[in-house]
Write a protein that holds these residues in place. Structure first.
Motif, PDB file in Angstrom:
ATOM      1  N   ALA A  35       0.826  -1.202   0.000  1.00  0.00           N
ATOM      2  CA  ALA A  35       0.000   0.000   0.000  1.00  0.00           C
ATOM      3  C   ALA A  35       0.861   1.252   0.000  1.00  0.00           C
ATOM      4  O   ALA A  35       1.909   1.308   0.655  1.00  0.00           O
ATOM      5  N   SER A  36       0.424   2.271  -0.737  1.00  0.00           N
ATOM      6  CA  SER A  36       1.106   3.563  -0.749  1.00  0.00           C
ATOM      7  C   SER A  36       0.786   4.330   0.534  1.00  0.00           C
ATOM      8  O   SER A  36      -0.183   4.020   1.234  1.00  0.00           O
ATOM      9  N   PRO A  37       1.589   5.346   0.871  1.00  0.00           N
ATOM     10  CA  PRO A  37       1.307   6.130   2.082  1.00  0.00           C
ATOM     11  C   PRO A  37       0.003   6.910   1.958  1.00  0.00           C
ATOM     12  O   PRO A  37      -0.391   7.343   0.877  1.00  0.00           O
ATOM     13  N   ARG A  38      -0.678   7.094   3.111  1.00  0.00           N
ATOM     14  CA  ARG A  38      -1.911   7.869   3.184  1.00  0.00           C
ATOM     15  C   ARG A  38      -1.625   9.202   3.858  1.00  0.00           C
ATOM     16  O   ARG A  38      -0.677   9.319   4.652  1.00  0.00           O
ATOM     17  N   ASP A  39      -2.422  10.186   3.572  1.00  0.00           N
ATOM     18  CA  ASP A  39      -2.278  11.468   4.249  1.00  0.00           C
ATOM     19  C   ASP A  39      -2.536  11.304   5.748  1.00  0.00           C
ATOM     20  O   ASP A  39      -3.402  10.530   6.168  1.00  0.00           O
ATOM     21  N   GLY A  40      -1.762  12.033   6.523  1.00  0.00           N
ATOM     22  CA  GLY A  40      -1.965  12.055   7.962  1.00  0.00           C
ATOM     23  C   GLY A  40      -1.311  10.923   8.721  1.00  0.00           C
ATOM     24  O   GLY A  40      -1.531  10.793   9.931  1.00  0.00           O
ATOM     25  N   MET A  41      -0.501  10.101   8.089  1.00  0.00           N
ATOM     26  CA  MET A  41       0.159   9.001   8.786  1.00  0.00           C
ATOM     27  C   MET A  41       1.193   9.539   9.768  1.00  0.00           C
ATOM     28  O   MET A  41       1.897  10.516   9.485  1.00  0.00           O
ATOM     29  N   THR A  42       1.293   8.905  10.930  1.00  0.00           N
ATOM     30  CA  THR A  42       2.279   9.292  11.932  1.00  0.00           C
ATOM     31  C   THR A  42       3.660   8.804  11.510  1.00  0.00           C
ATOM     32  O   THR A  42       3.789   7.938  10.621  1.00  0.00           O
ATOM     33  N   PRO A  43       4.737   9.316  12.133  1.00  0.00           N
ATOM     34  CA  PRO A  43       6.070   8.800  11.808  1.00  0.00           C
ATOM     35  C   PRO A  43       6.174   7.287  11.980  1.00  0.00           C
ATOM     36  O   PRO A  43       6.792   6.606  11.155  1.00  0.00           O
ATOM     37  N   GLU A  44       5.564   6.755  13.063  1.00  0.00           N
ATOM     38  CA  GLU A  44       5.620   5.309  13.282  1.00  0.00           C
ATOM     39  C   GLU A  44       4.929   4.553  12.142  1.00  0.00           C
ATOM     40  O   GLU A  44       5.414   3.505  11.680  1.00  0.00           O
ATOM     41  N   GLU A  45       3.804   5.085  11.688  1.00  0.00           N
ATOM     42  CA  GLU A  45       3.073   4.433  10.599  1.00  0.00           C
ATOM     43  C   GLU A  45       3.847   4.517   9.284  1.00  0.00           C
ATOM     44  O   GLU A  45       3.807   3.579   8.475  1.00  0.00           O
ATOM     45  N   ILE A  46       4.557   5.628   9.067  1.00  0.00           N
ATOM     46  CA  ILE A  46       5.372   5.761   7.864  1.00  0.00           C
ATOM     47  C   ILE A  46       6.502   4.722   7.878  1.00  0.00           C
ATOM     48  O   ILE A  46       6.778   4.056   6.861  1.00  0.00           O
ATOM     49  N   GLY A  91       3.548  18.977   4.788  1.00  0.00           N
ATOM     50  CA  GLY A  91       2.693  18.590   5.888  1.00  0.00           C
ATOM     51  C   GLY A  91       2.579  17.103   6.134  1.00  0.00           C
ATOM     52  O   GLY A  91       1.845  16.686   7.036  1.00  0.00           O
ATOM     53  N   GLN A  92       3.321  16.257   5.346  1.00  0.00           N
ATOM     54  CA  GLN A  92       3.256  14.807   5.500  1.00  0.00           C
ATOM     55  C   GLN A  92       4.639  14.274   5.897  1.00  0.00           C
ATOM     56  O   GLN A  92       5.657  14.721   5.359  1.00  0.00           O
ATOM     57  N   TRP A  93       4.662  13.329   6.828  1.00  0.00           N
ATOM     58  CA  TRP A  93       5.926  12.747   7.254  1.00  0.00           C
ATOM     59  C   TRP A  93       6.509  11.858   6.151  1.00  0.00           C
ATOM     60  O   TRP A  93       5.808  11.069   5.525  1.00  0.00           O
ATOM     61  N   ARG A  94       7.814  12.020   5.939  1.00  0.00           N
ATOM     62  CA  ARG A  94       8.546  11.168   5.006  1.00  0.00           C
ATOM     63  C   ARG A  94       9.912  10.839   5.605  1.00  0.00           C
ATOM     64  O   ARG A  94      10.450  11.608   6.420  1.00  0.00           O
ATOM     65  N   ILE A  95      10.461   9.726   5.199  1.00  0.00           N
ATOM     66  CA  ILE A  95      11.770   9.280   5.708  1.00  0.00           C
ATOM     67  C   ILE A  95      12.875   9.957   4.898  1.00  0.00           C
ATOM     68  O   ILE A  95      12.916   9.849   3.672  1.00  0.00           O
ATOM     69  N   SER A  96      13.775  10.627   5.603  1.00  0.00           N
ATOM     70  CA  SER A  96      14.874  11.325   4.944  1.00  0.00           C
ATOM     71  C   SER A  96      16.198  10.579   5.076  1.00  0.00           C
ATOM     72  O   SER A  96      17.161  10.878   4.369  1.00  0.00           O
ATOM     73  N   GLN A  97      16.235   9.608   5.974  1.00  0.00           N
ATOM     74  CA  GLN A  97      17.448   8.807   6.144  1.00  0.00           C
ATOM     75  C   GLN A  97      17.073   7.475   6.766  1.00  0.00           C
ATOM     76  O   GLN A  97      16.293   7.416   7.730  1.00  0.00           O
ATOM     77  N   ALA A  98      17.600   6.401   6.206  1.00  0.00           N
ATOM     78  CA  ALA A  98      17.337   5.048   6.700  1.00  0.00           C
ATOM     79  C   ALA A  98      18.416   4.125   6.151  1.00  0.00           C
ATOM     80  O   ALA A  98      19.093   4.454   5.167  1.00  0.00           O
TER      81      ALA A  98
END
Length: 566
Positions: free
Chosen positions: A50-61, A151-158
């Motif tokens: 599934a693709s990311p949804r709007d409003g997802m928390t960092p943990e959910e991302i 306004g949406q959480w995204r991963i910048s480093q992993a």
């Protein structure tokens, strides 16, 4: 460098599980796909994440990102949607696969914008497809940086790589055998890797082969291709079963016709694990490479070469041949009863033999002419092993563990010699058996108080003279086993002898799988060898048994120390 430091150099360091970890507060544990996988006609599974949804928390991302790691479509397109645009362009999913058993756990806000995920790891696969099976309850800590984008959480480093639940691993990855040559180019030596089941697999497999053998085989096996050889194109088209492998012209610049034939054969063997490939054509600028006329010097490399079906054994203090249900005397060998012979061995080629004296303080050899001589004296020798080049191997425990190799022709090659194997310094070695291809050895050894089974390359010069034993890879087995023999070129059988208790031998393959046999009371020895209809034999104080199905059937013949050639 002592033995424990050498082995530590090939052991993956892992971090202890952090205390206070909290499970991610969303449905489904981290990294486990909640979508229903699609099963292909070959039984393999493919996942659609599934693709990311709007409003997802960092943990959910974080959770969604690693769930998407099982979806290989379009080069992990869905997983990249959880990343910032900049990081999506640099993240490398092929760098590593981390395979876990227990549900991962997250530590929120380790630092500002930073999250940690603790994973109980069962194995890892690196970017060359080399799989490392880890000890139970090993763990790793993965760290993530997140930022907001519109306004949406995204991963910048992993970390590069993907996280795979153990139950899905063999649906998403498959073992593929790369092949290299022994020092004489007579034998094909397997090197098993694991690659993701996705488009471009032929190119992935060939690229890994061109990069060279796994570390434990380095300098022990050889490639027909020159160092630095690469594919001219990032893909290998396969049409009607024919794989066309395009190279730069420099790959063939100094290659003789014979070497080019060895190149093609190495490609054919390595691609044989792919169902859609039946033949290989090497090309330069899409034009077929000329291999020259037929060459009598070119011989097809032997894969999983058979050993002779006749075993050697000891009966009435004499060396005997054992086959079927009984034994026969070996001609042209003088009386050796004064040595009280034990632990016999014979060469897979010719009629050379070796055995230990009853006190295991003398290694005795018998050459093709029947001449018996004490090759070396020492302490607590391991059962000898004779390779196809005529070298007799054992380990002497006089003042430590010393690998010994005795040439077939001492007048030409000198007497017994010590072979460098620093990782065995201070070890107690209980088995040292050379593979049929002569390029590898399986070793049962206790290092720092822990028994283990190891596979290492045998380093030789161009004439086949032994020069060293490579740093090994350790087989991760659930039992502490102290004896081992080769069964095939890709499997061994290991056991822990005990004259009073039931003993269940274990078959272990070099791709990390294992199978436990039914136990035999008082089992002391196992004899196994490569080839069609090569039975597996076992011994206990009552006699000799042959494996039938998954049980043991007692034979009438009486002998001890059974061993197939090698």
């Amino acid at each position: 460098m002592n033995g424990r430091h050498m082995v530590a150099a090939v052991t993956i360091a892992v971090m202890a599980l952090l205390t206070g970890c909290a499970g991610i507060p969303t449905s489904g544990p981290l990294g486990v796909s909640t979508t229903v996988p699609t099963q292909g006609p070959d039984g393999s599974l493919s996942f659609s994440a599934a693709s990311p949804r709007d409003g997802m928390t960092p943990e959910e991302i974080i959770e969604g990102f690693y769930k998407a790691g099982v979806d290989t479509n379009d080069d992990y397109k869905t997983a990249r949607e959880y990343l910032t645009t900049e990081f999506a362009g640099t993240w490398n999913p092929a760098a590593k696969a981390t395979v876990y058993d227990a549900d991962p756990a997250v530590v929120s806000n380790v630092e500002e914008g930073s999250y940690g995920v603790s994973v109980e790891v069962s194995s890892t696969v690196d970017d060359s497809g080399i799989r490392a099976v880890l000890p139970d309850r090993s763990s790793q800590l993965l760290t993530f940086q997140l930022t907001q984008v519109n306004g949406q959480w995204r991963i910048s480093q992993a970390p590069d790589g993907v996280l795979i639940e153990a139950g899905n691993f063999e649906s998403l990855f498959s073992p593929h055998t790369l092949y290299f040559y022994d020092s004489t180019f007579q034998y094909a030596v397997p090197d098993v890797r694991w690659f993701a089941n996705k488009q471009g697999l032929a190119a992935t497999v060939i690229s890994a082969m061109l990069e060279g053998a796994a570390p434990h085989l380095n300098n022990a096996v050889f490639s027909a291709f020159p160092p630095g050889a690469t594919l001219a194109q990032p893909s290998v088209p396969v049409e009607s079963g024919e794989a066309r492998v395009d190279f730069d012209a420099t790959v063939f610049a100094d290659a003789s016709d014979l070497r080019r034939k060895h190149m093609r054969q190495q490609l054919e063997l390595t691609l044989s694990s792919l169902d859609n490939v039946s033949s290989v054509v090497m090309t330069v600028d899409q034009q077929a490479v000329d291999l020259g006329a037929a060459d009598p010097e070119f011989k097809a490399a032997q894969v999983n070469a058979s050993v002779p079906n006749t075993q050697i054994a000891v009966a009435d203090k004499a060396l005997v041949y054992f086959q079927g249900n009984g034994y026969t005397a070996i001609g042209n060998i003088p009386d050796v009863s004064a040595y009280n012979p034990v632990d016999p061995a014979m060469s897979p080629v010719g009629t050379r033999y070796a055995f230990l004296s009853g006190d295991r303080k003398r290694l005795v050899t018998v050459d093709d002419a029947g001449t018996v001589r004490v090759a070396i004296t020492g302490t607590n020798f391991t059962q000898p092993s004779v390779d196809y080049l005529g070298w007799t191997w054992t380990v002497n425990h006089n003042g430590g563990a010393h690998v010994i190799a005795v040439p077939s022709d001492t007048a030409l090659d000198g007497e017994a010699r010590d072979i460098s194997a620093e990782w065995l310094d201070g070890a107690e070695v209980t088995s040292f058996r050379v593979s049929r291809d002569g390029a590898r050895v399986v070793v049962a050894a206790t290092i720092d108080g822990e028994a283990g089974i190891y596979i290492a390359g045998l380093i030789r010069d161009s004439a086949g003279v032994p020069r060293g034993v490579q740093t090994p890879v350790k087989l991760q087995l659930s039992q502490h086993l102290t004896r081992a023999v080769w069964e095939r070129d890709d499997s061994i059988i290991a056991w822990n002898p005990d004259t009073e208790e039931p003993v269940a031998p274990v078959r272990a393959t070099i791709d990390g799988k294992s199978e436990e046999f039914s136990p035999l009371l008082g089992l002391t020895n196992v004899s196994a060898g490569a080839g069609d209809r090569r039975n597996i034999y076992a011994e206990n104080p009552e006699g000799i048994y042959v494996r039938s199905g998954n049980s043991w059937r007692k034979l009438e013949g009486q002998a001890t120390g059974l061993a197939y050639p090698g």
